[in-house]
Write an enzyme that holds these catalytic residues in place. Structure first.
Site, PDB file in Angstrom:
ATOM      1  CB  THR A   1      -1.013  -0.212   1.375  1.00  0.00           C
ATOM      2  OG1 THR A   1      -1.757  -0.982   1.137  1.00  0.00           O
ATOM      3  CG2 THR A   1      -1.736   1.227   1.177  1.00  0.00           C
TER       4      THR A   1
ATOM      5  CB  THR B   1       1.006  -3.203   6.472  1.00  0.00           C
ATOM      6  OG1 THR B   1      -0.206  -3.526   5.932  1.00  0.00           O
ATOM      7  CG2 THR B   1       1.400  -2.001   6.252  1.00  0.00           C
ATOM      8  CG  ASP B   2      -1.759  -7.690   4.341  1.00  0.00           C
ATOM      9  OD1 ASP B   2      -2.109  -6.618   5.043  1.00  0.00           O
ATOM     10  OD2 ASP B   2      -2.435  -8.042   3.234  1.00  0.00           O
TER      11      ASP B   2
ATOM     12  CE  LYS C   1      -2.514  -5.062   8.733  1.00  0.00           C
ATOM     13  NZ  LYS C   1      -2.512  -5.016   7.073  1.00  0.00           N
TER      14      LYS C   1
HETATM   15  N1  ASP Z   1      -2.273  -6.183   1.087  1.00  0.00           N
HETATM   16  C1  ASP Z   1      -1.257  -5.163   1.268  1.00  0.00           C
HETATM   17  C2  ASP Z   1       0.153  -5.786   1.512  1.00  0.00           C
HETATM   18  O1  ASP Z   1       0.390  -6.284   2.298  1.00  0.00           O
HETATM   19  C3  ASP Z   1      -1.678  -4.224   2.378  1.00  0.00           C
HETATM   20  C4  ASP Z   1      -0.509  -3.215   2.602  1.00  0.00           C
HETATM   21  O2  ASP Z   1       0.281  -2.982   2.076  1.00  0.00           O
HETATM   22  O3  ASP Z   1      -0.925  -2.365   3.645  1.00  0.00           O
HETATM   23  O4  ASP Z   1       0.740  -5.556   0.553  1.00  0.00           O
END
Ligand code: ASP
Length: 426
Positions: A91, A167-168, A244
């Site tokens: 993201t 973040t995942d 997370k």
């Molecule tokens: N699904 C995304 C990822 O982990 C979510 C994010 O970046 O927050 O790449």
């Protein structure tokens, strides 16, 4: 890059053009970002994007102009420290242009610098993007690539590393780099919960603070993300102790069984606990991973076949997210559901480790009879280690040819904390 075949089919069509694919799908051709080299992405009139493997592409009237996002080249200035900026996607590197319906999903680092101009003047950035993937698509092979990229950059003059990431699975990669890179300088992993086209974009503060941390006195691998809902400061969480904990909040990342290493503002880092200090010398890669490492969560009534599968498939080690202190179904009256037999078999064939699915607290094999039975089989009880960290550590040890039965409980990167107190539970 598209495959040769698709490149040929696209000879007369460009992103933004309206096209008909295979006589079946009509929509706007999107820029290629990642994924299958044999597929094109179309934005349909419904607003949905679809990926289609083209046999025929016909250009139609009525394309749209895709927005070009501003890009900023951060000029190198003498006297500024050098930082490595490794971009991987997620993201933090995404932006949607809702107005034209044109989507440019992946921001280049130069486009990211345009959104976060505050980074100018803080450091000279040496930018690289070994791959562009959402973090759910990142695999242990990519961890190895990233570890090697960090080492390469640190040994070519970088004073620290900033690594942007979805973040995942940020916590997994942070644990992997904690084990795989022996670094005398800090490595800051950073992401965003909201993309840069949104008012609530959290990436700007996260990036400013990550830059600050990467220039700090620490040499720890850390995840630097919003500490609260406000845009005031971030926490730097130890790479092996971070998770997370919320799917959407900007302050989703929490230290588990540990305090954050530091409170990081865009212009200063306040340490909240002792950290290993930045030093001289080269970074050393210890990158390796055994991909036949299993990870499974027990649940009430779970069939022992789940573990049997890993043994049958020749896995080399398994981490089990067990209940609370480290329980799996054992002395149940329903013999078919007891894990005793399969555990006897599994522990004969490979290292088996337990971490708690409570997340907070530690496993303890001494309290109940069921637990002692498993301990006698040689199960490794992973103390207060996060299950994800235990999985990464098991695969890393196996990849390096080390025996997790001997090494799992040796503290390598702060993954074990022998002194848990009240303040460690939020
Ligand atoms: N699904 C995304 C990822 O982990 C979510 C994010 O970046 O927050 O790449």
């Amino acid at each position: 890059m598209y495959s040769k075949r698709v490149q040929k089919l696209l000879a007369n069509a460009n992103p933004g053009d309206r096209v008909n694919v295979n006589g079946e799908y009509e929509g706007v051709l999107m820029p290629r970002t990642q994924g299958d080299a044999d597929a094109v992405i179309l934005k349909l009139d419904s607003g949905y994007n679809v990926g289609v493997k083209p046999e025929k592409i016909r250009k139609l009237k009525g394309g749209v102009a895709l927005e070009n996002f501003a890009a900023k080249k951060i000029k190198k200035k003498s006297g500024l420290p050098n930082l490595a900026f490794i971009a991987t996607g997620g993201t933090i590197a995404s932006r949607v242009d809702y107005e034209t319906g044109g989507v440019k999903m992946v921001l280049t680092p130069a486009e990211l610098f345009a959104v976060v101009p505050e980074l100018e003047g803080k450091a000279n950035f040496s930018v690289s993007a070994p791959f562009t993937l959402a973090s759910e698509d990142i695999t242990p092979k990519d961890w190895v690539k990233l570890a090697e990229e960090c080492v390469k950059k640190l040994n070519s003059g970088a004073e620290g590393v900033i690594l942007t990431h979805g973040t995942d699975t940020l916590g997994y990669t942070a644990a992997a780099l904690s084990f795989m890179v022996d670094s005398p300088k800090p490595i800051a992993l950073v992401g965003a919960q909201r993309s840069s086209d949104r008012g609530s974009f959290d990436g700007a503060l996260n990036l400013s603070c990550a830059t600050q941390y990467a220039l700090s006195e620490s040499r720890e691998v850390a995840v630097v993300m919003h500490a609260s809902y406000d845009d005031d400061y971030c926490f730097a969480h130890r790479g092996t102790k971070v998770r997370k904990m919320h799917s959407t909040r900007r302050d989703a990342f929490k230290s588990v069984n540990d305090s954050p290493l530091a409170r990081v503002y865009p212009d200063k880092t306040e340490f909240l606990q002792e950290v290993r200090k930045r030093g001289a010398g080269d970074a050393v890669s210890r990158a390796a991973f055994q991909e036949k490492t299993g990870f499974v969560k027990v649940y009430p009534g779970i069939d022992p076949e789940h573990l049997e599968w890993f043994v049958d498939k020749g896995y080399k080690g398994v981490v089990i997210e067990a209940f609370a202190l480290g329980h799996v179904p054992t002395l149940t009256t329903n013999k078919k559901k007891s894990w005793l037999k399969v555990m006897e078999r599994a522990t004969r064939e490979m290292p088996v480790a337990f971490a708690t699915q409570c997340i907070f607290g530690r496993v303890n094999p001494n309290v109940y009879r069921n637990l002692r039975v498993m301990k006698e089989l040689g199960v490794i009880y992973c103390e207060d280690m996060l299950p994800e960290t235990a999985f990464v550590k098991m695969g890393w040890l196996l990849g390096r040819g080390e025996d997790p039965r001997e090494k799992m409980l040796e503290n390598v990167a702060g993954e074990l904390n022998s002194r848990l107190t009240e303040k460690h539970f939020i």
